[in-house]
Design an enzyme around this catalytic site. Structure first.
Site, mmCIF file in Angstrom:
data_model
loop_
_atom_site.group_PDB
_atom_site.id
_atom_site.type_symbol
_atom_site.label_atom_id
_atom_site.label_comp_id
_atom_site.label_asym_id
_atom_site.label_seq_id
_atom_site.Cartn_x
_atom_site.Cartn_y
_atom_site.Cartn_z
ATOM 1 C CG HIS A 143 5.755 15.524 -0.261
ATOM 2 N ND1 HIS A 143 4.281 16.025 0.205
ATOM 3 C CD2 HIS A 143 6.341 15.059 0.179
ATOM 4 C CE1 HIS A 143 5.154 15.194 1.720
ATOM 5 N NE2 HIS A 143 6.169 15.214 0.994
ATOM 6 C CG ASP A 172 1.776 16.469 4.171
ATOM 7 O OD1 ASP A 172 2.075 16.142 2.612
ATOM 8 O OD2 ASP A 172 0.400 16.230 3.948
#
Lengths: 465, 230
Positions: free
Chosen positions: A436, A440
């Site tokens: 992450h 995204d």
């Protein structure tokens, strides 16, 4: 000149030494022995070592025969020495050091009654006082402790981690405080225990010092030392950690601790792909000599999606993201007791049969332990066929330092609504774990959507070549 | 940093190398020679260490003679092992002070050197608790057996014997068939060539081990002397 009999004990010649075997006596009863002269050969593990005498004198008696194994600290022979009346002041450095470091030691050391056993104990222990385990050294360094001022309560006067912590708490034995002197450094457990009370933090005369940790400092992650029992109990058994298991363990831990994982999943209709494979597989087996599985189709679909979303093929490098131009697919291959990820290089330049051959080769060589270094290097994105063992959903750990890992779950026939009608379709889940920091939800959603489109675009007219 | 003399002795009979070790131990003890790392290959030999389990040798005397393999009972720790062409043998002759001496730590350090070398080839070597040596999975790639010789003129010890790393494929096929290596019945042996699928020369591997040896034992990286001494 008085004569006295000294017991020579099996010394702690290694931190992990519990016992050792007397292989051969070099000195026989009646032989004169010089200090440091070999008395006997001892065996431990793959080491054969000559055991030096700690005193000069005449060997009186062997207490342990050749071939016998004894614990550390066991008396192995008796040596008769001559001592001047002054004391058992031997020339051993260890003793004189101990004496200077600890004036309180002198009276006891010179007491004739105990001199024999005590001096032998000191002789054999003296070098040990200076032998600290790495854990103890590290701890001492962290707390700024002078180990020579710490009383040892461990076996044979060894300094344990606890001793260091006690000394750290009490604030004694700090480096540089040696000039205050008088800190007991006894090698005798009893004396050590007696003087240890001097270090108990509750002692009002000794100011209690903080351990040096500040509030602004995040607490150190304690290094976990294995305190596991050494013999299995009745209701359990032990499995040795193989090198490969160890590597897997550290890589997994590194990935999970360094990479903030996020997870997403998509469902794909592979009915047409199932039919296509059904149509081609016999012919393929005949022509290519290998089984045609779903994996090459999946990898082709994934690789083509990566070409559209190259950020999937990247690594986090703290100050930048490095996007790899080569698309090298790591393929998770499970064996009986491990998982290995050999690499299909430049997968974007290969067609389905080419990828099929490469998968077949890599899987076979993985199972036969025939992979080479190059087979394992350079992967940029990992695909795992978790469906092969019946899973319909999994949450994979990223193959560090890659950005994402995708699983291909079991193909399951399901009732699906198409144009407001219910149809039976072959459905499969694709699961994606992502870094992450790099990726995204939006980009991954698009990427998975593209993989889905690619997979659903296979049909009976698709040509393999 | 202390200096270490590394010597490549090429192929040498076990007995000759053993005598050379003993001579150098005495010289190092008297500080007449610098500490050394002898690197060599042996002609086919079985050596039996102090554990002495003759039943782990599967050949009789005639069979040994027929195969041209010598047999030595020697003064290192451990059981039976094989030495022969295709195997890199290393004899570190180091002076270790008695203070801070740890016999087992020395074994672990020797293992560490080989594990680091193997990592160079993408091989993840490891240790097996209770089985000294370096292992790749369940196969042994390097055997270790050492002796600590009490120095006569100083307080410490001079080490002898050392490690044997299987480089060529033929080693495991030829030599280890006749014995149960180190008495371990359930595990096999492997070699660098088997694991990498590539061909390697023993001497080159000997050179490549030097920086790791120097790193682990804290010496300046030695240059190799081609030695003709015997």
């Amino acid at each position: 000149m008085a004569k006295q009999i000294i017991e020579v004990t099996m010394p702690q010649l290694a931190e992990s030494l519990v016992s050792a075997t007397i292989d051969k006596w070099v000195k026989q009863p009646g032989d004169m022995v010089d200090m440091y002269e070999p008395l006997c050969d001892i065996l431990t593990d793959k080491v054969n070592a000559e055991l030096p005498s700690t005193v000069r004198g005449k060997l009186v008696k062997h207490l342990i025969g050749e071939g016998e194994t004894v614990e550390v600290g066991t008396a192995i022979c008796l040596i008769e020495t001559e001592v001047s009346d002054q004391s058992s002041q031997s020339t051993d450095n260890g003793v004189s050091e101990a004496a200077t470091a600890n004036p309180q030691m002198q009276p006891s050391a010179s007491r004739p009654l105990v001199s024999a056993s005590v001096s032998s104990a000191i002789d054999s222990n003296a070098p040990m006082r200076h032998r600290y385990s790495p854990a103890v050294q590290k701890l001492a360094a962290e707390h700024g402790i002078d180990l020579s001022l710490v009383p040892g309560t461990g076996e044979g006067g060894r300094i344990t981690r606890k001793d260091v912590l006690v000394a750290a708490e009490s604030g004694s034995a700090k480096l540089g405080s040696a000039s205050t002197g008088g800190a007991p450094s006894s090698a005798q457990p009893s004396a050590g225990a007696a003087s240890a009370s001097h270090f108990v933090p509750m002692d009002p005369k000794v100011p209690v010092r903080s351990t040096g940790m500040h509030l602004t400092e995040s607490p150190r992650i304690p290094s976990v030392e294995s305190q596991a029992q050494e013999v299995p109990g009745r209701g359990e058994y032990f499995i040795d950690i193989t090198p490969i298991r160890n590597t897997i363990a550290s890589r997994m831990r590194q990935s999970v601790t360094e990479i903030p994982h996020a997870w997403t999943m998509i469902e794909v209709d592979v009915t047409n792909l199932v039919m296509l494979r059904g149509k081609l597989k016999d012919d393929f087996q005949r022509k290519e000599g290998i089984n045609l599985t779903y994996m090459p189709f999946l990898i082709k679909a994934v690789v083509n999606a990566i070409k559209d979303y190259p950020i999937m093929n990247s690594i986090w490098a703290v100050d930048k993201i490095i996007v790899k131009r080569d698309i090298n697919i790591s393929l998770a291959v499970g064996t009986e007791d491990s998982v290995i990820t050999p690499v299909i290089r430049n997968a974007d330049q290969k067609n389905v049969p080419g990828i099929a051959h490469e998968i077949d080769d890599l899987v076979r060589r993985t199972r036969n332990n025939k992979l080479t270094l190059t087979d394992l290097q350079g992967g940029t994105f990992t695909v795992n066929n978790t469906g092969s063992f019946g899973s319909i959903l999994s949450q994979p750990i990223i193959n560090y330092p890659q950005a994402a890992i995708l699983t291909f779950e079991s193909i399951v026939k399901k009732p699906v609504v198409i144009n407001d009608m219910i149809a039976v379709r072959s459905m499969v889940n694709l699961c994606l774990s992502l870094d992450h920091r790099i990726l995204d939800g939006v980009i991954c959603g698009r990427f998975l959507q593209r993989v889905k489109e690619n997979l659903e675009s296979y049909n009976l007219d698709t040509k393999l070549y | 940093m202390p200096m270490l003399e590394a010597q490549w002795l090429a192929r040498m009979d076990y007995g000759i190398a053993w005598e050379l070790q003993k001579k150098l131990i005495r010289e190092i003890d008297r500080e007449e020679s610098s500490e050394a790392l002898l690197l060599l290959e042996h002609t086919p030999t079985y050596t039996i260490g102090s554990d002495r389990h003759p039943e782990h040798l599967l050949y009789g005397k005639e069979e040994l003679a027929r195969r041209g393999i010598s047999l030595y009972e020697i003064d290192r720790g451990g059981d039976i092992t094989y030495h022969g062409p295709g195997q890199l043998v290393g004899y570190p002759l180091l002076y270790l002070d008695a203070v801070g001496l740890d016999l087992h730590a020395y074994l672990r350090n020797l293992e560490e050197v080989i594990i680091k070398l193997l990592a160079d080839f993408g091989i993840s070597g490891g240790r097996k608790p209770e089985y000294t040596g370096v292992w790749v999975g369940d196969s042994k790639i390097a055997a270790i057996g050492v002796k600590f010789n009490k120095a006569r003129t100083r307080r410490g010890f001079v080490t002898s014997h050392g490690f044997a790393l299987n480089v060529k494929k033929n080693v495991e096929q030829e030599g280890f068939q006749g014995i149960i290596p180190c008495g371990i019945t359930e595990f096999g042996v492997t070699s660098l060539e088997t694991l990498t699928g590539l061909e390697w020369q023993v001497e080159d591997i000997g050179r490549r081990i030097l920086p790791y040896f120097a790193e682990v034992f804290g010496y300046a990286v030695p240059t190799v002397i081609e030695s003709l001494s015997s």
